[in-house]
Write a protein that holds these residues in place. Structure first.
Motif, PDB file in Angstrom:
ATOM      1  N   UNK A  10       0.814  -1.213   0.000  1.00  0.00           N
ATOM      2  CA  UNK A  10       0.000   0.000   0.000  1.00  0.00           C
ATOM      3  C   UNK A  10       0.844   1.257   0.000  1.00  0.00           C
ATOM      4  N   UNK A  11       1.893   1.275   0.829  1.00  0.00           N
ATOM      5  CA  UNK A  11       2.764   2.450   0.884  1.00  0.00           C
ATOM      6  C   UNK A  11       3.510   2.683  -0.419  1.00  0.00           C
ATOM      7  N   UNK A  12       4.008   1.588  -0.997  1.00  0.00           N
ATOM      8  CA  UNK A  12       4.759   1.693  -2.255  1.00  0.00           C
ATOM      9  C   UNK A  12       3.892   2.262  -3.374  1.00  0.00           C
ATOM     10  N   UNK A  13       2.681   1.740  -3.497  1.00  0.00           N
ATOM     11  CA  UNK A  13       1.821   2.188  -4.592  1.00  0.00           C
ATOM     12  C   UNK A  13       1.218   3.568  -4.308  1.00  0.00           C
ATOM     13  N   UNK A  14       1.044   3.908  -3.044  1.00  0.00           N
ATOM     14  CA  UNK A  14       0.599   5.263  -2.715  1.00  0.00           C
ATOM     15  C   UNK A  14       1.628   6.281  -3.203  1.00  0.00           C
ATOM     16  N   UNK A  15       2.910   5.992  -2.959  1.00  0.00           N
ATOM     17  CA  UNK A  15       3.973   6.891  -3.389  1.00  0.00           C
ATOM     18  C   UNK A  15       4.014   7.001  -4.921  1.00  0.00           C
ATOM     19  N   UNK A  16       3.886   5.870  -5.581  1.00  0.00           N
ATOM     20  CA  UNK A  16       3.937   5.883  -7.052  1.00  0.00           C
ATOM     21  C   UNK A  16       2.750   6.629  -7.643  1.00  0.00           C
ATOM     22  N   UNK A  17       1.588   6.520  -6.994  1.00  0.00           N
ATOM     23  CA  UNK A  17       0.413   7.247  -7.470  1.00  0.00           C
ATOM     24  C   UNK A  17       0.574   8.750  -7.252  1.00  0.00           C
ATOM     25  N   UNK A  18       1.192   9.145  -6.114  1.00  0.00           N
ATOM     26  CA  UNK A  18       1.434  10.559  -5.864  1.00  0.00           C
ATOM     27  C   UNK A  18       2.391  11.152  -6.905  1.00  0.00           C
ATOM     28  N   UNK A  19       3.399  10.355  -7.315  1.00  0.00           N
ATOM     29  CA  UNK A  19       4.376  10.846  -8.291  1.00  0.00           C
ATOM     30  C   UNK A  19       3.736  11.104  -9.646  1.00  0.00           C
ATOM     31  N   UNK A  20       2.679  10.316  -9.977  1.00  0.00           N
ATOM     32  CA  UNK A  20       1.864  10.565 -11.171  1.00  0.00           C
ATOM     33  C   UNK A  20       2.670  10.568 -12.473  1.00  0.00           C
ATOM     34  N   UNK A  21       3.664   9.685 -12.576  1.00  0.00           N
ATOM     35  CA  UNK A  21       4.453   9.614 -13.810  1.00  0.00           C
ATOM     36  C   UNK A  21       4.337   8.246 -14.489  1.00  0.00           C
ATOM     37  N   UNK A  22       3.319   7.464 -14.076  1.00  0.00           N
ATOM     38  CA  UNK A  22       3.062   6.165 -14.692  1.00  0.00           C
ATOM     39  C   UNK A  22       1.602   6.098 -15.112  1.00  0.00           C
ATOM     40  N   UNK A  23       1.330   5.230 -16.084  1.00  0.00           N
ATOM     41  CA  UNK A  23      -0.054   5.036 -16.525  1.00  0.00           C
ATOM     42  C   UNK A  23      -0.872   4.473 -15.363  1.00  0.00           C
ATOM     43  N   UNK A  24      -1.929   5.176 -14.987  1.00  0.00           N
ATOM     44  CA  UNK A  24      -2.679   4.811 -13.787  1.00  0.00           C
ATOM     45  C   UNK A  24      -3.356   3.447 -13.916  1.00  0.00           C
ATOM     46  N   UNK A  25      -3.810   3.099 -15.125  1.00  0.00           N
ATOM     47  CA  UNK A  25      -4.473   1.811 -15.307  1.00  0.00           C
ATOM     48  C   UNK A  25      -3.482   0.660 -15.169  1.00  0.00           C
ATOM     49  N   UNK A  26      -2.286   0.833 -15.742  1.00  0.00           N
ATOM     50  CA  UNK A  26      -1.264  -0.203 -15.607  1.00  0.00           C
ATOM     51  C   UNK A  26      -0.812  -0.329 -14.157  1.00  0.00           C
ATOM     52  N   UNK A  27      -0.744   0.803 -13.466  1.00  0.00           N
ATOM     53  CA  UNK A  27      -0.329   0.804 -12.069  1.00  0.00           C
ATOM     54  C   UNK A  27      -1.345   0.076 -11.193  1.00  0.00           C
ATOM     55  N   UNK A  28      -2.622   0.329 -11.454  1.00  0.00           N
ATOM     56  CA  UNK A  28      -3.669  -0.358 -10.690  1.00  0.00           C
ATOM     57  C   UNK A  28      -3.680  -1.855 -10.981  1.00  0.00           C
ATOM     58  N   UNK A  29      -3.438  -2.220 -12.255  1.00  0.00           N
ATOM     59  CA  UNK A  29      -3.347  -3.641 -12.600  1.00  0.00           C
ATOM     60  C   UNK A  29      -2.247  -4.317 -11.793  1.00  0.00           C
ATOM     61  N   UNK A  30      -1.097  -3.659 -11.727  1.00  0.00           N
ATOM     62  CA  UNK A  30       0.047  -4.204 -10.999  1.00  0.00           C
ATOM     63  C   UNK A  30      -0.269  -4.317  -9.506  1.00  0.00           C
ATOM     64  N   UNK A  31      -0.951  -3.287  -8.983  1.00  0.00           N
ATOM     65  CA  UNK A  31      -1.321  -3.270  -7.561  1.00  0.00           C
ATOM     66  C   UNK A  31      -2.204  -4.469  -7.210  1.00  0.00           C
ATOM     67  N   UNK A  32      -3.265  -4.675  -8.010  1.00  0.00           N
ATOM     68  CA  UNK A  32      -4.189  -5.766  -7.715  1.00  0.00           C
ATOM     69  C   UNK A  32      -3.529  -7.134  -7.881  1.00  0.00           C
ATOM     70  N   UNK A  33      -2.562  -7.209  -8.786  1.00  0.00           N
ATOM     71  CA  UNK A  33      -1.845  -8.468  -8.976  1.00  0.00           C
ATOM     72  C   UNK A  33      -1.066  -8.820  -7.708  1.00  0.00           C
ATOM     73  N   UNK A  34      -0.405  -7.815  -7.112  1.00  0.00           N
ATOM     74  CA  UNK A  34       0.367  -8.056  -5.892  1.00  0.00           C
ATOM     75  C   UNK A  34      -0.549  -8.351  -4.702  1.00  0.00           C
ATOM     76  N   UNK A  35      -1.667  -7.659  -4.636  1.00  0.00           N
ATOM     77  CA  UNK A  35      -2.622  -7.911  -3.555  1.00  0.00           C
ATOM     78  C   UNK A  35      -3.176  -9.330  -3.651  1.00  0.00           C
ATOM     79  N   UNK A  36      -3.494  -9.766  -4.881  1.00  0.00           N
ATOM     80  CA  UNK A  36      -3.986 -11.138  -5.082  1.00  0.00           C
ATOM     81  C   UNK A  36      -2.951 -12.156  -4.612  1.00  0.00           C
TER      82      UNK A  36
END
Length: 372
Positions: A10-36
């Motif tokens: 959660x902390x890692x992806x929160x930071x990456x979302x704040x930086x806002x330099x990655x595609x948000x949809x790809x980032x969310x896909x990656x997030x849910x993959x790790x959570x799963x």
């Protein structure tokens, strides 16, 4: 441990979302993959069965199959010769069907989807190239026996329209879902399969058209590396969901350097990972696409199949060249007829001149009465 991992992710992806330099949809896909991944940690006991127990279970299962004379352990391919060397499309396996442009790859995938759906299996189809309406048009053309070029050009009689309506009623009942998102990556495919299972309870077969358009959820240096990762993911998905996956694939232009234009594994375009990850590879070849009957190189060989057939048969003649088959006989050739105008392959006997569609049907193949 799970709590700490959840906090870390959660902390890692929160930071990456704040930086806002990655595609948000790809980032969310990656997030849910790790959570799963952490959600299933220590819970999924699959694969932890002791070998002795697993062997006993398998022996009992095989004995029952022998007693009941079960030869097709998966979903039938619709072709007895192909079933005899594959035992059908079996769970957890990836089946690659490849061909050059115009060989009928998409038609082959649609035929398999239809066969599985008619048997009651839920079939998600991922079309990475063809729009949903094109798939529907091919289904309706095949079922209604209306030549596709006439169907597309709207050159249909009232009789044809009635047949189209009957075909539509038949296909509305088939458990097929078409996803035509051209930018779908492997995480998207995984999420949609989970959604299908949640909605319908299970899935029986997955069709992906086609391999070289696949995207992965991870960053890769080159397109070839990205494709290799994506194909590995498809193999993982097949095992994860315990479902057979039909993966259609494109043959490269190197085929034009071959005298008879017959494809081999080396011609699979862009990646060798298709050969490595696939449990089965069958390549479609239709000589009439490249040569007139009198100019085909096989006519010089009196033992060849093509030298033994007539011209009308040659125009319909199709070969499925089995290059890899982990479940059985490799290096086989399956002969079929290809009716491009009806978007279908058929196992009609090549020695017979009987045309399967020369008479107007009185009922659809799905036993839905025509409305006239």
């Amino acid at each position: 441990y799970l709590a700490r991992e959840g906090i870390r992710i959660g902390g890692e992806f929160q930071q990456r979302l704040f930086e806002n330099n990655e595609d948000v949809f790809e980032l969310l896909d990656e997030y849910f993959k790790e959570i799963d991944a952490i959600r299933n940690y220590g819970i999924d006991s699959e694969g932890e069965i002791p070998l002795g127990v697993a062997i006993d279970e398998r022996v009992k299962e095989k004995e029952e199959m022998v007693r009941n004379k079960i030869e097709i352990t998966g979903i039938t391919t619709g072709n007895k010769a192909l079933d005899s060397i594959t035992s059908g499309h079996n769970k957890g396996n990836v089946y690659v069907y490849g061909g050059a442009t115009g060989m009928g790859k998409s038609v082959k995938g649609l035929n398999f989807a239809r066969i599985a759906a008619e048997l009651g299996h839920r079939v998600p189809v991922f079309s990475l190239e063809m729009p949903k309406n094109d798939f529907i048009d091919r289904f309706l053309s095949e079922e209604a026996r209306i030549p596709l070029h006439d169907y597309r050009a709207n050159r249909m009689t009232d009789y044809d329209i009635n047949k189209m309506r009957a075909a539509a009623q038949a296909f509305k009942k088939l458990p097929i879902t078409i996803f035509d998102n051209p930018s779908a990556n492997t995480n998207y495919i995984r999420k949609k399969l989970k959604s299908e299972i949640k909605k319908y309870g299970s899935i029986g077969l997955v069709v992906i058209d086609y391999a070289q358009l696949l995207k992965c959820s991870e960053k890769a240096g080159t397109r070839e590396q990205e494709l290799s990762i994506a194909i590995k993911d498809i193999k993982v998905i097949a095992k994860e969901f315990d479902v057979p996956i039909i993966l259609l694939a494109m043959i490269g232009r190197g085929i034009w350097q071959v005298s008879d234009r017959r494809p081999t594994l080396n011609h699979l375009r862009e990646t060798a990972e298709l050969e490595n990850s696939a449990d089965f590879v069958g390549l479609i070849y239709r000589g009439s696409y490249y040569f007139d009957y009198i100019n085909h190189p096989d006519l010089k060989d009196p033992e060849s199949k093509i030298s033994k057939i007539e011209k009308w048969e040659y125009d319909l003649h199709s070969e499925l060249i089995v290059c890899k088959n982990r479940a059985g006989i490799p290096n086989a050739v399956i002969y079929e007829k290809f009716y491009g105008q009806y978007s279908c392959f058929t196992t009609e006997n090549l020695e017979s001149h009987q045309e399967p569609f020369e008479n107007e049907p009185t009922n659809s193949d799905l036993n839905i009465p025509l409305p006239f």
